[in-house]
Scaffold this active site. Structure first.
Site, short mmCIF file in Angstrom:
data_model
loop_
_atom_site.label_atom_id
_atom_site.label_comp_id
_atom_site.label_asym_id
_atom_site.label_seq_id
_atom_site.Cartn_x
_atom_site.Cartn_y
_atom_site.Cartn_z
N THR A 10 11.01 -51.02 -8.01
CA THR A 10 12.12 -51.69 -8.69
C THR A 10 12.93 -52.52 -7.69
OG1 THR A 10 12.18 -49.71 -10.07
CG2 THR A 10 13.99 -51.29 -10.34
N MET A 66 13.53 -47.93 -20.18
CA MET A 66 14.02 -49.30 -20.37
C MET A 66 15.47 -49.46 -20.81
SD MET A 66 10.53 -50.91 -22.05
CE MET A 66 9.72 -49.40 -22.52
N HIS A 95 16.82 -39.70 -13.07
CA HIS A 95 17.81 -40.56 -12.43
C HIS A 95 18.14 -40.10 -11.02
CE1 HIS A 95 19.48 -41.91 -16.64
NE2 HIS A 95 18.24 -42.31 -16.42
#
Ligand SMILES: Cc1cc2nc3c(=O)[nH]c(=O)nc-3n(C[C@H](O)[C@H](O)[C@H](O)COP(=O)(O)OP(=O)(O)OC[C@H]3O[C@@H](n4cnc5c(N)ncnc54)[C@H](O)[C@@H]3O)c2cc1C
Ligand SMILES: *[C@@H]1O[C@H](CO)[C@@H](O)[C@H](O)[C@H]1NC(C)=O
Ligand SMILES: *[C@@H]1O[C@H](CO)[C@@H](O)[C@H](O)[C@H]1NC(C)=O
Ligand SMILES: *[C@@H]1O[C@H](CO)[C@@H](O)[C@H](O)[C@H]1NC(C)=O
Ligand SMILES: *[C@@H]1O[C@H](CO)[C@@H](O)[C@H](O)[C@H]1NC(C)=O
Ligand SMILES: *[C@@H]1O[C@H](CO)[C@@H](O)[C@H](O)[C@H]1NC(C)=O
Ligand SMILES: *[C@@H]1O[C@H](CO)[C@@H](O)[C@H](O)[C@H]1NC(C)=O
Length: 601
Positions: free
Chosen positions: A37, A127, A537
């Site tokens: 990412t 997403m 996360h």
């Protein structure tokens, strides 16, 4: 077919062609470890004026994972995202990491999915797109002693990372799922590569359960969750390209947009694992030792090495390269370049549990249950970028626990929670569902609660001096009693939502999981320990901080303390876990640090 600098897109011989950027010593201005990412966002920006190599351990997800990582709906159902030890393996896409047994969470070893592919975890995530709160970024700025991290100051980097497409109300066809957002939080004139849009489909189950959450006080937030306020409910956008309703990952957005410009100075080495960062006698990073299918070679960096291997592998690679807690390095006879006790510590992880009940309204899966229904949905998807396949979800709801919930907490827990910024919610609620498989029950609905103020901390370390052994991950789940207490309060809020009269007409039968017999605080906590799951996360294992401060690994320009020419840029450097979903913040960081590098800072 576009052939550029070693990466060939849209060719069946893709893999073969990529090896033209493959094994063999070479030299570039910048070497980025991890095409994930942050890695691809950063590499794409640097490539505008420099030569850049990206070293990525995985391959191309569009090839390796079929349409699973492309079609939004599948993002919610990919089997290898399961968190139990016996999850179905998908080694072409996932690192297959297992945590140590978690003593405060039923002694379970957790499978913690992490993308091993070009795009990294942006190629497997669910997403959801939103940003953290003004208070959380202010706390970050204060912790690291750099006011360039306040929301106002980082907003330009959020803006330049993405393009927002307003909801298509006609295709969405759901006047009862009203989208509210603040357009001034975005700036499409900047042509940000990442595509952010709303699904052209609304899950009926979510629309009903959203009502229940609204009814217990979490009313719709008028500005959405991207302008610094994260409280109440909102239909959030997703990282979906609205043109054809496909996943927008760092690969399909940043990397491809650069490759299309044809001037790209970017070379991607696929199926190539960085095994060690190399330094000269001056402790300056000079390159990276790489292994491609067993062949070792060196990619040299004329300017800098940037480590973007993610929250578990970035601390691992630092330690293997001589940067980390001295005792750990010595234990494996690794020469110490920089004794940084913070490497691998301070792991924040947000976790959640579900409460399930039968409901009488369909969910998206219900519309895809038979081949005939799938045929209809495929038609909608391919002809109109709409229908059940086109969407990944959408309703999120956040709250600071109300006074009646806080009243039940011990004074220690109440005091710890009061130390978070006043706009930092303790809990995020997510509504979802799945077809029940039971004849007279359409759907099983789920309302989950995620803890956004975890006080437990985990850690990451190494088990040998070799990259071929995976990192040791102790998630530390529920090791601080405060987390269990806060969760029990959140559990009661979830039941309150389930019992709301506004959904009385759609609930069917008694609670399925955990069931009405789970009632005392002790039983609720036991249920949570047995069933808690990661929402993926994890962050903060190479924390940004002030020079010389215990625990600090990088400075506010992401430069690793004690060495030269090396930065870490990924979700491991946030000093705290920003409340809610982190990808927007990861892209922001990549943009901010890329600007520092390009401006010679
Ligand atoms: C299943 C899942 C669902 C999620 N859902 C959401 C969501 O809905 N919304 C949201 O905002 N966030 C979500 N997240 C979180 C978010 O996607 C991540 O926090 C973010 O993508 C992390 O980015 P990164 O750059 O830190 O790491 P990554 O994107 O994971 O990149 C790390 C890269 O480094 C590579 N690598 C590692 N070691 C090496 C090595 N030695 N050599 C070469 N390459 C290496 C990896 O293969 C990978 O490509 C989710 C995450 C997961 C896993
Ligand atoms: C590649 O670089 C390494 C380290 O600098 C060196 O030892 C090796 O001989 C080089 N290999 C080739 C083929 O040039
Ligand atoms: C995804 O691929 C599978 C297997 O090829 C196919 O059956 C399915 O229809 C595809 N789905 C979509 C939405 O393209
Ligand atoms: C919202 O509208 C959709 C589409 O008409 C419907 O399926 C769903 O049940 C509605 N939800 C609520 C809460 O009324
Ligand atoms: C990680 O945390 C656990 C629990 O606090 C502790 O026992 C262990 O020693 C820690 N490991 C490292 C490497 O810090
Ligand atoms: C439940 O359904 C009945 C009958 O259809 C209707 O009259 C009533 O208003 C509904 N109640 C709620 C809370 O929607
Ligand atoms: C399903 O139907 C059976 C038989 O009619 C009934 O006993 C049962 O309670 C029903 N279940 C639900 C969840 O409504």
């Amino acid at each position: 077919m576009v052939a550029l600098c070693g990466l060939i897109v849209g060719s069946s011989t893709q893999e073969e062609q990529l090896r033209s950027g493959g094994p063999g010593n070479a030299s570039y201005d910048y070497v980025v470890i991890g095409g994930g990412t942050a890695g691809l966002a950063l590499a794409s920006r640097l490539s505008a004026s420099a030569s850049v190599a990206v070293i990525e351990a995985g391959g191309i997800y569009e090839q390796d994972n079929g349409n699973q990582s492309i079609v939004p709906y599948y993002g919610l159902t990919m089997p290898f995202l399961a968190t139990t030890e016996d999850y179905p393996r998908q080694p072409l896409m996932d690192w297959g990491l297992l945590s140590t047994p978690q003593p405060s969470a039923g002694n379970r070893r957790i499978h913690y999915a992490q993308g091993k592919t070009l795009g990294g975890s942006s190629a497997i995530n669910t997403m959801a797109y939103h940003r953290g709160t003004i208070g959380s970024y202010q706390r970050w700025a204060d912790l690291v002693g750099d006011q360039s991290y306040t929301f106002d100051k980082i907003l330009p980097y959020f803006k330049r990372s993405c393009t927002l497409t307003p909801p298509n109300l006609q295709k969405r066809n759901a006047p009862n799922a009203t989208v509210l957002y603040d357009p001034s939080a975005f700036d499409n004139s900047l042509n940000g590569p990442l595509q952010v849009s709303w699904g052209n489909w609304v899950d009926p189950t979510q629309s009903w359960l959203a009502r229940a959450l609204q009814a217990i006080g979490q009313t719709l937030n008028p500005s959405g969750f991207s302008s610094g306020k994260v409280s109440g409910g909102a239909w959030v956008p997703s990282t979906i390209d609205p043109k054809d309703a496909t996943r927008s990952s760092s690969e399909s957005s940043y990397l491809r947009s650069v490759l299309e410009k044809k001037k790209a100075g970017i070379t991607v080495h696929l199926h190539s694992q960085a095994t060690k960062i190399l330094f000269n006698d001056d402790k300056k990073a000079t390159g990276v030792a790489v292994s491609t299918e067993g062949r070792g070679y060196v990619i040299s960096a004329k300017k800098e090495v940037i480590l973007s291997a993610g929250v578990f592998h970035s601390p691992q690679l630092l330690m293997l390269s001589g940067i980390g807690p001295a005792a750990t390095l010595s234990a494996y006879s690794i020469g110490i370049l920089s004794d940084l006790p913070g490497v691998g510590q301070n792991l924040w992880d947000q976790i959640f549990f579900n409460v399930l009940r039968g409901i009488s309204v369909p969910n998206t899966g219900t519309y895809l249950a038979t081949p005939a229904q799938q045929a209809v949905a495929l038609q909608q998807y391919f002809s109109n970028a709409a229908g059940p396949y086109s969407s990944a979800g959408g309703y999120l709801s956040f709250e600071k626990l109300p006074p009646k919930s806080l009243a039940g907490l011990s004074s220690r827990t109440a005091s710890l929670l009061s130390q978070f910024p006043s706009d930092w919610p303790e809990i995020e609620y997510i509504a979802s569902g799945f077809p029940s498989g039971i004849a007279n029950l359409t759907t099983i609905g789920a309302i989950s609660a995620t803890l956004l103020t975890p006080l437990s901390r985990g850690n990451v370390t190494i088990r040998s001096a070799s990259i071929s052994d995976p990192p040791v991950i102790d998630l530390g789940w529920l090791s601080d009693a405060a987390d269990g207490e806060t969760f029990v309060a959140a559990f009661k809020r979830v039941r309150e939502a389930w019992n709301s009269p506004v959904i009385a007409n759609i609930t069917v039968g008694p609670e399925i999981v955990p069931g009405d017999s789970v009632f005392s605080d002790a039983d609720i906590l036991a249920f949570i320990r047995q069933s808690a799951q990661p929402i993926w996360h994890a962050s903060s294992t190479c924390a940004m901080g002030k020079a010389g401060e215990k625990g600090a690994v990088v400075d506010t320009k992401a430069r690793v303390f004690g060495v030269k020419g090396l930065r870490v840029v990924d979700n491991s450097i946030t000093p705290l876990s920003v409340p809610g979903h982190p990808q927007s913040t990861v892209y922001m960081l990549a943009e901010k640090i890329a600007e520092d590098i390009l401006k010679g800072r």
